[in-house]
Enzyme design. Sequence first.
Site, PDB file in Angstrom:
ATOM      1  N   PRO A   1       0.791  -1.226   0.000  1.00 13.76           N
ATOM      2  CA  PRO A   1       0.000   0.000   0.000  1.00 13.76           C
ATOM      3  C   PRO A   1       0.828   1.284   0.000  1.00 13.76           C
ATOM      4  CG  PRO A   1      -0.176  -1.140   2.111  1.00 13.76           C
ATOM      5  CD  PRO A   1       0.496  -2.075   1.159  1.00 13.76           C
ATOM      6  N   ASN A   2       0.352   2.220  -0.786  1.00 14.41           N
ATOM      7  CA  ASN A   2       0.897   3.582  -0.869  1.00 14.41           C
ATOM      8  C   ASN A   2       2.234   3.686  -1.603  1.00 14.41           C
ATOM      9  OD1 ASN A   2      -1.271   4.872   0.604  1.00 14.41           O
ATOM     10  ND2 ASN A   2      -0.494   3.783   2.384  1.00 14.41           N
TER      11      ASN A   2
ATOM     12  N   ARG B   1       4.062  10.998  -1.865  1.00 17.29           N
ATOM     13  CA  ARG B   1       3.952  10.793  -0.422  1.00 17.29           C
ATOM     14  C   ARG B   1       5.279  11.155   0.277  1.00 17.29           C
ATOM     15  NH1 ARG B   1       4.691   4.408   1.265  1.00 17.29           N
ATOM     16  NH2 ARG B   1       3.935   5.257   3.226  1.00 17.29           N
TER      17      ARG B   1
ATOM     18  N   TYR C   1      10.657   9.352   1.585  1.00 23.81           N
ATOM     19  CA  TYR C   1      10.719   8.359   0.496  1.00 23.81           C
ATOM     20  C   TYR C   1      11.339   8.888  -0.797  1.00 23.81           C
ATOM     21  CZ  TYR C   1       7.622   5.913   3.701  1.00 23.81           C
ATOM     22  OH  TYR C   1       7.090   5.315   4.811  1.00 23.81           O
TER      23      TYR C   1
ATOM     24  N   ASN D   1       8.195  -5.208  -0.755  1.00 26.68           N
ATOM     25  CA  ASN D   1       8.070  -4.111   0.196  1.00 26.68           C
ATOM     26  C   ASN D   1       6.590  -4.085   0.584  1.00 26.68           C
ATOM     27  OD1 ASN D   1       7.794  -1.793   1.658  1.00 26.68           O
ATOM     28  ND2 ASN D   1       9.013  -0.511   0.285  1.00 26.68           N
TER      29      ASN D   1
ATOM     30  N   ALA E   1       2.907  -0.676   4.910  1.00 24.50           N
ATOM     31  CA  ALA E   1       2.415  -0.747   6.288  1.00 24.50           C
ATOM     32  C   ALA E   1       2.003  -2.165   6.700  1.00 24.50           C
ATOM     33  CB  ALA E   1       1.243   0.216   6.467  1.00 24.50           C
TER      34      ALA E   1
ATOM     35  N   HIS F   1       3.992  -4.445   9.218  1.00 23.98           N
ATOM     36  CA  HIS F   1       3.902  -4.380  10.675  1.00 23.98           C
ATOM     37  C   HIS F   1       2.636  -5.019  11.230  1.00 23.98           C
ATOM     38  CE1 HIS F   1       6.988  -1.569   9.607  1.00 23.98           C
ATOM     39  NE2 HIS F   1       6.123  -0.741   9.049  1.00 23.98           N
TER      40      HIS F   1
ATOM     41  N   GLU G   1      12.978  -8.844   1.846  1.00 27.13           N
ATOM     42  CA  GLU G   1      12.111  -7.749   2.292  1.00 27.13           C
ATOM     43  C   GLU G   1      12.880  -6.432   2.123  1.00 27.13           C
ATOM     44  OE1 GLU G   1      11.653  -8.049   6.510  1.00 27.13           O
ATOM     45  OE2 GLU G   1      10.230  -6.384   6.643  1.00 27.13           O
TER      46      GLU G   1
ATOM     47  N   HIS H   1      12.736  -2.117   2.527  1.00 28.62           N
ATOM     48  CA  HIS H   1      12.108  -0.862   2.960  1.00 28.62           C
ATOM     49  C   HIS H   1      12.957   0.297   2.495  1.00 28.62           C
ATOM     50  CE1 HIS H   1       9.287  -3.089   5.314  1.00 28.62           C
ATOM     51  NE2 HIS H   1      10.294  -3.807   5.772  1.00 28.62           N
TER      52      HIS H   1
ATOM     53  N   ARG I   1      12.527   4.612  13.050  1.00 26.40           N
ATOM     54  CA  ARG I   1      11.274   5.377  13.014  1.00 26.40           C
ATOM     55  C   ARG I   1      10.373   5.006  14.209  1.00 26.40           C
ATOM     56  NH1 ARG I   1       8.909   5.234   7.107  1.00 26.40           N
ATOM     57  NH2 ARG I   1       7.592   6.857   8.019  1.00 26.40           N
TER      58      ARG I   1
HETATM   59  C1  DQA Z   1       8.057   1.294   4.121  1.00 31.08           C
HETATM   60  C2  DQA Z   1       8.054   1.522   5.624  1.00 31.08           C
HETATM   61  C3  DQA Z   1       6.681   1.234   6.227  1.00 31.08           C
HETATM   62  O1  DQA Z   1       6.699   1.442   7.622  1.00 31.08           O
HETATM   63  C4  DQA Z   1       5.656   2.165   5.614  1.00 31.08           C
HETATM   64  O2  DQA Z   1       4.374   1.865   6.124  1.00 31.08           O
HETATM   65  C5  DQA Z   1       5.665   2.132   4.132  1.00 31.08           C
HETATM   66  C6  DQA Z   1       6.945   2.080   3.442  1.00 31.08           C
HETATM   67  C7  DQA Z   1       9.392   1.702   3.472  1.00 31.08           C
HETATM   68  O3  DQA Z   1       9.582   1.357   2.300  1.00 31.08           O
HETATM   69  O4  DQA Z   1      10.218   2.353   4.089  1.00 31.08           O
HETATM   70  O5  DQA Z   1       4.623   2.226   3.478  1.00 31.08           O
HETATM   71  O6  DQA Z   1       7.868  -0.087   3.878  1.00 31.08           O
END
Ligand code: DQA
Length: 145
Positions: A9-10, A17, A22, A74, A77, A80, A98, A100, A107
């Site tokens: 997501p996102n 964003r 990012y 990736n 969210a 978690h 994985e 990020h 964070r």
């Molecule tokens: C993320 C870190 C996550 O905590 C966050 O919710 C994201 C992006 C990262 O790429 O740093 O959406 O996975």
Amino acid sequence: MKILVLNGPNLNMLGIREPDIYGKRTYRDLIDMIKAHCDEKGIEVTFKQSNHEGALVDFIQQAYFEKVDGIVINPGAYTHTSVALLDALKAVQIPTVEVHISEVDKREEFRQISYVSLVAAKTIMGMGFEGYIEAVDFLARFSAS
Ligand code: DQA
């Protein structure tokens, strides 16, 4: 070698964003960068992104039936929160890295848990888009060994 790059997501909102966290490059820039790297290495790569947990589970299951050799994920969210993604990755037994973009361990407290890391062969964080390239190279080395 076939790799699936799966974003949660996102991540389709990259460039828009929180650019301070990012960066300013877009999701399209990310895909183009990974694709160019995989072409150079002779790796077949497919890209999927969804904002929906169940759709991400479906993509992981599909990777099994399509005999994908490695997954770069990736989970955004869902990292978690999602036992469903952990279980899907456990089910398919495909080597997974994985990734990020941000340095999650520096964070908020709620970002300190990763269910996916329980099954991932490696976790890469805080390297920006370059982390995905590292992940692809790790999987290439892993499958060659
Ligand atoms: C993320 C870190 C996550 O905590 C966050 O919710 C994201 C992006 C990262 O790429 O740093 O959406 O996975």
